[in-house]
Write an enzyme that holds these catalytic residues in place. Structure first.
Site, PDB file in Angstrom:
ATOM      1  N   GLY A  59     -53.601  13.630  14.230  1.00 28.20           N
ATOM      2  CA  GLY A  59     -53.403  12.631  15.275  1.00 28.20           C
ATOM      3  C   GLY A  59     -54.640  12.370  16.127  1.00 28.20           C
ATOM      4  O   GLY A  59     -54.680  11.398  16.889  1.00 28.20           O
ATOM      5  N   GLU A  60     -55.670  13.225  16.014  1.00 25.52           N
ATOM      6  CA  GLU A  60     -56.899  12.969  16.780  1.00 25.52           C
ATOM      7  C   GLU A  60     -57.463  11.604  16.398  1.00 25.52           C
ATOM      8  O   GLU A  60     -57.313  11.162  15.262  1.00 25.52           O
ATOM      9  CB  GLU A  60     -57.950  14.048  16.480  1.00 25.52           C
ATOM     10  CG  GLU A  60     -57.678  15.347  17.209  1.00 25.52           C
ATOM     11  CD  GLU A  60     -58.775  16.385  16.958  1.00 25.52           C
ATOM     12  OE1 GLU A  60     -59.773  16.072  16.270  1.00 25.52           O
ATOM     13  OE2 GLU A  60     -58.609  17.513  17.455  1.00 25.52           O
ATOM     14  N   LYS A  86     -34.671  -1.777  47.710  1.00 27.10           N
ATOM     15  CA  LYS A  86     -34.206  -1.110  46.481  1.00 27.10           C
ATOM     16  C   LYS A  86     -34.252   0.406  46.670  1.00 27.10           C
ATOM     17  O   LYS A  86     -35.189   0.924  47.259  1.00 27.10           O
ATOM     18  CB  LYS A  86     -35.146  -1.528  45.342  1.00 27.10           C
ATOM     19  CG  LYS A  86     -34.927  -0.854  44.016  1.00 27.10           C
ATOM     20  CD  LYS A  86     -35.867  -1.433  42.960  1.00 27.10           C
ATOM     21  CE  LYS A  86     -37.203  -0.736  42.921  1.00 27.10           C
ATOM     22  NZ  LYS A  86     -38.088  -1.238  41.857  1.00 27.10           N
ATOM     23  N   ARG A 100     -33.998   4.194  44.524  1.00 25.14           N
ATOM     24  CA  ARG A 100     -33.995   4.798  43.192  1.00 25.14           C
ATOM     25  C   ARG A 100     -33.368   6.175  43.284  1.00 25.14           C
ATOM     26  O   ARG A 100     -33.854   7.014  44.038  1.00 25.14           O
ATOM     27  CB  ARG A 100     -35.432   4.964  42.684  1.00 25.14           C
ATOM     28  CG  ARG A 100     -35.959   3.762  41.978  1.00 25.14           C
ATOM     29  CD  ARG A 100     -37.193   4.107  41.157  1.00 25.14           C
ATOM     30  NE  ARG A 100     -37.899   2.891  40.779  1.00 25.14           N
ATOM     31  CZ  ARG A 100     -37.499   2.073  39.821  1.00 25.14           C
ATOM     32  NH1 ARG A 100     -36.419   2.338  39.133  1.00 25.14           N
ATOM     33  NH2 ARG A 100     -38.192   0.990  39.538  1.00 25.14           N
ATOM     34  N   ASP A 152     -42.463  -9.585  40.665  1.00 23.13           N
ATOM     35  CA  ASP A 152     -42.676  -8.137  40.572  1.00 23.13           C
ATOM     36  C   ASP A 152     -43.907  -7.884  39.711  1.00 23.13           C
ATOM     37  O   ASP A 152     -44.314  -8.746  38.928  1.00 23.13           O
ATOM     38  CB  ASP A 152     -41.442  -7.464  39.950  1.00 23.13           C
ATOM     39  CG  ASP A 152     -41.298  -6.007  40.392  1.00 23.13           C
ATOM     40  OD1 ASP A 152     -42.230  -5.476  41.042  1.00 23.13           O
ATOM     41  OD2 ASP A 152     -40.255  -5.397  40.103  1.00 23.13           O
ATOM     42  N   GLY A 196     -34.154  -2.783  34.786  1.00 21.45           N
ATOM     43  CA  GLY A 196     -33.075  -2.430  35.720  1.00 21.45           C
ATOM     44  C   GLY A 196     -33.255  -3.073  37.087  1.00 21.45           C
ATOM     45  O   GLY A 196     -32.317  -3.668  37.630  1.00 21.45           O
TER      46      GLY A 196
HETATM   47  C1  R5P Z   1     -41.697  -0.422  40.923  1.00 19.33           C
HETATM   48  O1  R5P Z   1     -42.003  -0.186  42.082  1.00 19.33           O
HETATM   49  C2  R5P Z   1     -42.246  -1.583  40.154  1.00 19.33           C
HETATM   50  O2  R5P Z   1     -42.780  -2.562  40.979  1.00 19.33           O
HETATM   51  C3  R5P Z   1     -41.181  -2.185  39.245  1.00 19.33           C
HETATM   52  O3  R5P Z   1     -40.179  -2.775  40.037  1.00 19.33           O
HETATM   53  C4  R5P Z   1     -40.553  -1.146  38.357  1.00 19.33           C
HETATM   54  O4  R5P Z   1     -41.536  -0.396  37.710  1.00 19.33           O
HETATM   55  C5  R5P Z   1     -39.632  -1.786  37.349  1.00 19.33           C
HETATM   56  O5  R5P Z   1     -39.019  -0.792  36.589  1.00 19.33           O
HETATM   57  P1  R5P Z   1     -37.658  -1.072  35.838  1.00 19.33           P
HETATM   58  O6  R5P Z   1     -37.829  -2.359  35.091  1.00 19.33           O
HETATM   59  O7  R5P Z   1     -37.480   0.113  34.911  1.00 19.33           O
HETATM   60  O8  R5P Z   1     -36.551  -1.148  36.851  1.00 19.33           O
END
Ligand code: R5P
Length: 319
Positions: free
Chosen positions: A38-39, A192, A194, A218, A225
């Site tokens: 794999g190197e 949001k 997590r 984003d 998600g």
């Molecule tokens: C997180 O802070 C990023 O800005 C994205 O919102 C995140 O990485 C998206 O991840 P996912 O699509 O798995 O929810």
């Protein structure tokens, strides 16, 4: 002026080919293969002594292989006496771990910066870093470009009315604010939370989206998600339409299905990473970064200012 050479790793050959075409500079031949264990083995196919080299490699999955491949290419170039080694990494991996959140965690964005610098790169050119302060992790020049002017141009073309720009998390507010400014639109913010990696839940919405076209922006779509949850919540709060803009379409696991079945009607993506045909679902529109990256390379090579390209109004003229 030194001669310019473009070299592509294997991560995003199509983008490299488009940049090469735009610049009318052929890709320098390179042999890249793996040993049985794999190197990675790399051999540059022609003389590079005294030349300005631009390596094009997006640090998408398989992340560790693509990162290591890029470091080995830098090493080969350095030992072959290339004059300047410029990295074009439209997507920089490990950027999401840019600080310690709890004890005994790494800061991988800094580790990657150390690896790239130590390997011998002279400059990094990248797009939409997860956080802008990552630039400071590098002791070499970092030219950081942003994707929102490209999205603004496309949104204007699509002629959406009554829009509100939405940041899907607190970290993205600055980016969303800039897009809102460009479009002359108000801003809304999703709070949001997590519970664990790659699992997002919407906690609150700040701002008014009722009867508006909500434009979510984003930096990364990984598992989809965050974006799917955000799009659905905006619909629940009365948005008449939801459009998604994202720079780095990693689209891992079942991201495409999630996005297709979400409340978003359109998904605008930049091609900072390869987006294969099967992931270009009906809602997806891909905007190419090749013209912008070509301009950047040419200006860097001519030692001209990049400042003009940072201004969105100039970008939209140029592109
Ligand atoms: C997180 O802070 C990023 O800005 C994205 O919102 C995140 O990485 C998206 O991840 P996912 O699509 O798995 O929810």
């Amino acid at each position: 002026m030194n001669k310019i050479q473009l070299i592509s790793g294997t991560a995003h050959l199509k983008l490299a080919q488009k940049i090469a075409k735009n610049l009318d500079v052929p890709l320098t031949p390179i042999e890249i293969k793996n040993f049985a264990d794999g190197e990675i083995y790399v051999k540059i196919g022609k003389k590079v002594r005294g030349d300005d080299i631009y390596i094009i490699q997006s640090l998408v999955g398989p992340v560790n292989d693509n990162l290591m491949q890029m470091l080995i290419i830098i090493d080969a170039l350095k030992r072959a006496s290339a004059k300047r080694i410029n990295l074009i990494c439209p997507y920089l991996c490990y950027s999401r771990q840019d600080r310690k959140v709890t004890s005994r965690e790494p800061i991988t964005a800094k580790l990657v910066a150390d690896l790239i610098t130590k390997a011998g790169a002279d400059r990094l050119i990248t797009v939409d870093l997860h956080t802008e302060q990552i630039q400071g992790f590098y002791d070499i020049p970092v030219d950081h470009f942003v994707g929102y002017p490209l999205f603004a141009k496309q949104i204007k073309k699509l002629n959406y009315q009554d829009i509100v720009v939405v940041s899907p998390d607190i970290g993205g507010v600055k980016r969303a604010n800039k897009l809102a400014d460009l479009l002359g639109a108000p801003l809304a913010i999703i709070d949001k939370v997590r519970k664990q990696h790659n699992e997002a839940e919407v906690a609150h919405l700040v701002g008014d989206v009722k009867d508006k076209t909500a434009i979510i922006i984003d930096d990364i779509i990984d598992t989809g998600g965050s974006i799917a949850a955000a799009a659905n919540v905006l619909k629940d709060f009365g948005a008449k339409d939801v459009v998604v803009c994202a720079t780095h379409a990693l689209l891992s696991k079942n991201a495409c299905e999630r996005l297709e079945s979400s409340a978003a009607s359109k998904i605008l993506l930049l091609n900072s990473v390869p987006i294969p045909c099967e992931k270009r679902t009906p809602k997806v529109k891909v905007i190419s970064l090749a013209p912008l990256l070509g301009k950047i390379i040419w200006r860097v090579h001519q030692e001209r200012s990049l400042g003009d390209l940072f201004k969105w109004e100039n970008q939209s003229k140029i592109l």
